[in-house]
Design a protein around this motif. Structure first.
Motif, PDB file in Angstrom:
ATOM      1  N   THR A   1       0.839  -1.186   0.000  1.00  0.00           N
ATOM      2  CA  THR A   1       0.000   0.000   0.000  1.00  0.00           C
ATOM      3  C   THR A   1       0.880   1.244   0.000  1.00  0.00           C
ATOM      4  O   THR A   1       1.717   1.396   0.882  1.00  0.00           O
ATOM      5  CB  THR A   1      -0.926   0.027   1.237  1.00  0.00           C
ATOM      6  N   ILE A   2       0.695   2.100  -0.991  1.00  0.00           N
ATOM      7  CA  ILE A   2       1.378   3.398  -1.001  1.00  0.00           C
ATOM      8  C   ILE A   2       0.463   4.378  -0.288  1.00  0.00           C
ATOM      9  O   ILE A   2      -0.675   4.588  -0.702  1.00  0.00           O
ATOM     10  CB  ILE A   2       1.672   3.866  -2.436  1.00  0.00           C
ATOM     11  N   SER A   3       0.956   4.952   0.810  1.00  0.00           N
ATOM     12  CA  SER A   3       0.142   5.915   1.551  1.00  0.00           C
ATOM     13  C   SER A   3       0.459   7.348   1.145  1.00  0.00           C
ATOM     14  O   SER A   3      -0.424   8.200   1.151  1.00  0.00           O
ATOM     15  CB  SER A   3       0.319   5.735   3.054  1.00  0.00           C
ATOM     16  N   ARG A   4       1.710   7.616   0.800  1.00  0.00           N
ATOM     17  CA  ARG A   4       2.099   8.950   0.326  1.00  0.00           C
ATOM     18  C   ARG A   4       3.194   8.798  -0.713  1.00  0.00           C
ATOM     19  O   ARG A   4       4.105   7.997  -0.559  1.00  0.00           O
ATOM     20  CB  ARG A   4       2.621   9.828   1.474  1.00  0.00           C
ATOM     21  N   ILE A   5       3.086   9.586  -1.775  1.00  0.00           N
ATOM     22  CA  ILE A   5       4.116   9.572  -2.817  1.00  0.00           C
ATOM     23  C   ILE A   5       4.147  10.943  -3.473  1.00  0.00           C
ATOM     24  O   ILE A   5       3.110  11.581  -3.669  1.00  0.00           O
ATOM     25  CB  ILE A   5       3.881   8.459  -3.863  1.00  0.00           C
ATOM     26  N   ASN A   6       5.353  11.407  -3.771  1.00  0.00           N
ATOM     27  CA  ASN A   6       5.531  12.613  -4.570  1.00  0.00           C
ATOM     28  C   ASN A   6       6.801  12.426  -5.392  1.00  0.00           C
ATOM     29  O   ASN A   6       7.319  11.314  -5.468  1.00  0.00           O
ATOM     30  CB  ASN A   6       5.551  13.876  -3.692  1.00  0.00           C
ATOM     31  N   SER A   7       7.299  13.465  -5.990  1.00  0.00           N
ATOM     32  CA  SER A   7       8.473  13.327  -6.858  1.00  0.00           C
ATOM     33  C   SER A   7       9.749  13.048  -6.088  1.00  0.00           C
ATOM     34  O   SER A   7      10.760  12.682  -6.678  1.00  0.00           O
ATOM     35  CB  SER A   7       8.643  14.587  -7.702  1.00  0.00           C
ATOM     36  N   LEU A   8       9.736  13.193  -4.751  1.00  0.00           N
ATOM     37  CA  LEU A   8      10.939  13.005  -3.950  1.00  0.00           C
ATOM     38  C   LEU A   8      10.967  11.739  -3.117  1.00  0.00           C
ATOM     39  O   LEU A   8      12.025  11.198  -2.857  1.00  0.00           O
ATOM     40  CB  LEU A   8      11.132  14.209  -3.015  1.00  0.00           C
ATOM     41  N   TYR A   9       9.813  11.283  -2.628  1.00  0.00           N
ATOM     42  CA  TYR A   9       9.816  10.107  -1.774  1.00  0.00           C
ATOM     43  C   TYR A   9       8.520   9.318  -1.900  1.00  0.00           C
ATOM     44  O   TYR A   9       7.523   9.808  -2.400  1.00  0.00           O
ATOM     45  CB  TYR A   9      10.083  10.474  -0.313  1.00  0.00           C
ATOM     46  N   VAL A  10       8.588   8.073  -1.400  1.00  0.00           N
ATOM     47  CA  VAL A  10       7.428   7.188  -1.356  1.00  0.00           C
ATOM     48  C   VAL A  10       7.361   6.582   0.038  1.00  0.00           C
ATOM     49  O   VAL A  10       8.384   6.312   0.655  1.00  0.00           O
ATOM     50  CB  VAL A  10       7.514   6.091  -2.450  1.00  0.00           C
ATOM     51  N   GLU A  11       6.143   6.387   0.519  1.00  0.00           N
ATOM     52  CA  GLU A  11       5.941   5.858   1.862  1.00  0.00           C
ATOM     53  C   GLU A  11       4.738   4.928   1.840  1.00  0.00           C
ATOM     54  O   GLU A  11       3.764   5.185   1.136  1.00  0.00           O
ATOM     55  CB  GLU A  11       5.679   7.022   2.819  1.00  0.00           C
ATOM     56  N   GLY A  12       4.806   3.829   2.602  1.00  0.00           N
ATOM     57  CA  GLY A  12       3.672   2.920   2.623  1.00  0.00           C
ATOM     58  C   GLY A  12       3.840   1.752   3.573  1.00  0.00           C
ATOM     59  O   GLY A  12       4.731   1.742   4.421  1.00  0.00           O
ATOM     60  N   THR A  13       2.970   0.765   3.384  1.00  0.00           N
ATOM     61  CA  THR A  13       2.951  -0.424   4.225  1.00  0.00           C
ATOM     62  C   THR A  13       2.824  -1.662   3.345  1.00  0.00           C
ATOM     63  O   THR A  13       2.482  -1.560   2.164  1.00  0.00           O
ATOM     64  CB  THR A  13       1.762  -0.385   5.210  1.00  0.00           C
ATOM     65  N   PHE A  14       3.062  -2.825   3.935  1.00  0.00           N
ATOM     66  CA  PHE A  14       2.902  -4.080   3.206  1.00  0.00           C
ATOM     67  C   PHE A  14       2.669  -5.214   4.195  1.00  0.00           C
ATOM     68  O   PHE A  14       3.076  -5.144   5.350  1.00  0.00           O
ATOM     69  CB  PHE A  14       4.116  -4.372   2.314  1.00  0.00           C
ATOM     70  N   SER A  15       1.997  -6.257   3.723  1.00  0.00           N
ATOM     71  CA  SER A  15       1.765  -7.444   4.545  1.00  0.00           C
ATOM     72  C   SER A  15       1.248  -8.572   3.662  1.00  0.00           C
ATOM     73  O   SER A  15       0.782  -8.341   2.549  1.00  0.00           O
ATOM     74  CB  SER A  15       0.749  -7.145   5.658  1.00  0.00           C
ATOM     75  N   GLY A  16       1.359  -9.789   4.186  1.00  0.00           N
ATOM     76  CA  GLY A  16       0.858 -10.952   3.471  1.00  0.00           C
ATOM     77  C   GLY A  16       1.726 -12.166   3.673  1.00  0.00           C
ATOM     78  O   GLY A  16       2.471 -12.253   4.648  1.00  0.00           O
ATOM     79  N   THR A  17       1.634 -13.104   2.752  1.00  0.00           N
ATOM     80  CA  THR A  17       2.399 -14.347   2.862  1.00  0.00           C
ATOM     81  C   THR A  17       3.410 -14.460   1.732  1.00  0.00           C
ATOM     82  O   THR A  17       3.162 -14.036   0.607  1.00  0.00           O
ATOM     83  CB  THR A  17       1.473 -15.586   2.839  1.00  0.00           C
ATOM     84  N   LEU A  18       4.557 -15.043   2.070  1.00  0.00           N
ATOM     85  CA  LEU A  18       5.623 -15.305   1.108  1.00  0.00           C
ATOM     86  C   LEU A  18       5.857 -16.806   1.042  1.00  0.00           C
ATOM     87  O   LEU A  18       5.738 -17.511   2.052  1.00  0.00           O
ATOM     88  CB  LEU A  18       6.919 -14.602   1.530  1.00  0.00           C
ATOM     89  N   ASN A  19       6.201 -17.293  -0.137  1.00  0.00           N
ATOM     90  CA  ASN A  19       6.494 -18.709  -0.339  1.00  0.00           C
ATOM     91  C   ASN A  19       7.998 -18.904  -0.423  1.00  0.00           C
ATOM     92  O   ASN A  19       8.710 -18.064  -0.982  1.00  0.00           O
ATOM     93  CB  ASN A  19       5.848 -19.215  -1.627  1.00  0.00           C
ATOM     94  N   ASP A  20       8.472 -20.036   0.081  1.00  0.00           N
ATOM     95  CA  ASP A  20       9.897 -20.364   0.013  1.00  0.00           C
ATOM     96  C   ASP A  20      10.201 -20.894  -1.386  1.00  0.00           C
ATOM     97  O   ASP A  20       9.706 -21.948  -1.781  1.00  0.00           O
ATOM     98  CB  ASP A  20      10.250 -21.394   1.074  1.00  0.00           C
ATOM     99  N   ALA A  21      11.005 -20.164  -2.146  1.00  0.00           N
ATOM    100  CA  ALA A  21      11.331 -20.547  -3.524  1.00  0.00           C
ATOM    101  C   ALA A  21      12.563 -21.442  -3.597  1.00  0.00           C
ATOM    102  O   ALA A  21      12.958 -21.857  -4.685  1.00  0.00           O
ATOM    103  CB  ALA A  21      11.555 -19.307  -4.368  1.00  0.00           C
ATOM    104  N   THR A  22      13.178 -21.739  -2.451  1.00  0.00           N
ATOM    105  CA  THR A  22      14.405 -22.537  -2.458  1.00  0.00           C
ATOM    106  C   THR A  22      14.164 -23.955  -1.980  1.00  0.00           C
ATOM    107  O   THR A  22      15.056 -24.603  -1.451  1.00  0.00           O
ATOM    108  CB  THR A  22      15.483 -21.864  -1.589  1.00  0.00           C
ATOM    109  N   GLY A  23      12.960 -24.447  -2.137  1.00  0.00           N
ATOM    110  CA  GLY A  23      12.675 -25.830  -1.804  1.00  0.00           C
ATOM    111  C   GLY A  23      12.052 -26.045  -0.442  1.00  0.00           C
ATOM    112  O   GLY A  23      11.699 -27.163  -0.102  1.00  0.00           O
ATOM    113  N   GLY A  24      11.916 -25.007   0.338  1.00  0.00           N
ATOM    114  CA  GLY A  24      11.270 -25.150   1.640  1.00  0.00           C
ATOM    115  C   GLY A  24       9.771 -25.339   1.476  1.00  0.00           C
ATOM    116  O   GLY A  24       9.212 -25.126   0.407  1.00  0.00           O
ATOM    117  N   THR A  25       9.145 -25.760   2.516  1.00  0.00           N
ATOM    118  CA  THR A  25       7.704 -25.976   2.450  1.00  0.00           C
ATOM    119  C   THR A  25       6.988 -24.909   3.252  1.00  0.00           C
ATOM    120  O   THR A  25       7.545 -24.313   4.173  1.00  0.00           O
ATOM    121  CB  THR A  25       7.333 -27.356   3.007  1.00  0.00           C
ATOM    122  N   GLY A  26       5.765 -24.688   2.897  1.00  0.00           N
ATOM    123  CA  GLY A  26       4.933 -23.762   3.653  1.00  0.00           C
ATOM    124  C   GLY A  26       5.131 -22.316   3.256  1.00  0.00           C
ATOM    125  O   GLY A  26       5.871 -21.987   2.323  1.00  0.00           O
ATOM    126  N   THR A  27       4.430 -21.483   3.973  1.00  0.00           N
ATOM    127  CA  THR A  27       4.490 -20.051   3.716  1.00  0.00           C
ATOM    128  C   THR A  27       5.014 -19.348   4.953  1.00  0.00           C
ATOM    129  O   THR A  27       4.996 -19.894   6.057  1.00  0.00           O
ATOM    130  CB  THR A  27       3.090 -19.501   3.371  1.00  0.00           C
TER     131      THR A  27
END
Length: 174
Positions: free
Chosen positions: A131-157
């Motif tokens: 989520t971008i909460s503020r952005i202009n020509s000089l900076y960007v600010e925001g948040t993020f969340s969710g699940t990531l998957n292991d791409a190196t052979g691990g199981t689960g998220t």
């Protein structure tokens, strides 16, 4: 009497000026550039991330670079790499939610501190948002969340919570 009143007013003025809150940088809270997050129950912090916005290249015949794209790169103190990629078909990025199941949006994390595991977002799932909460020509600010998957052979998220970022932006012509 006039001298006493003048002295009293002078003393009040001096006390008022000397009691004024002084800071070296009044914008210190917004000047700090960082990426921070909780991955499972561990906190990750990276200072001074680099955000680059690439302008579209509409003059060549490659349709894959006809979009405005942004890449945010950060490295933690333990050497872990965090990368966000965003794309939009609008003339500029605007505040709002960017889902990683939309083409061009993703997050990747390379965990050097955990045997070189690579975590990525699932391009078919809307389970990760930036989520971008503020952005202009000089900076960007925001948040993020969710699940990531292991791409190196691990199981689960792995679960990302309380993610936030603020970065200076540089513009690059494709």
């Amino acid at each position: 009497m006039r001298i006493l009143i003048s002295a009293l007013l002078g003393a009040i003025l001096m006390l008022g000026v000397s009691c004024e809150k002084s800071t070296t940088n009044p914008n210190e809270a917004t000047d700090r550039k960082f990426v921070s997050m909780k991955l499972d129950n561990r906190i990750y912090l990276a200072e001074k991330p680099q955000a680059t916005i690439y302008t579209p290249n509409l003059v060549d015949e490659d349709p894959n670079n006809d979009y405005l794209t942004m890449e945010i790169l950060a490295t933690t103190y333990s050497g872990d790499n965090i990368s966000f990629k965003l794309a939009t078909d609008q003339p500029t990025f605007v505040p709002g939610v960017y889902y990683t199941n939309t083409t061009g949006n993703s997050m990747t994390m390379y965990l050097l501190s955990q045997s070189g595991s690579t975590l990525v977002t699932d391009p078919t799932s809307s389970g990760f948002t930036i989520t971008i909460s503020r952005i202009n020509s000089l900076y960007v600010e925001g948040t993020f969340s969710g699940t990531l998957n292991d791409a190196t052979g691990g199981t689960g998220t792995r679960t990302v919570r309380d993610g936030s970022f603020r970065s200076l932006v540089r513009w690059v012509q494709k």
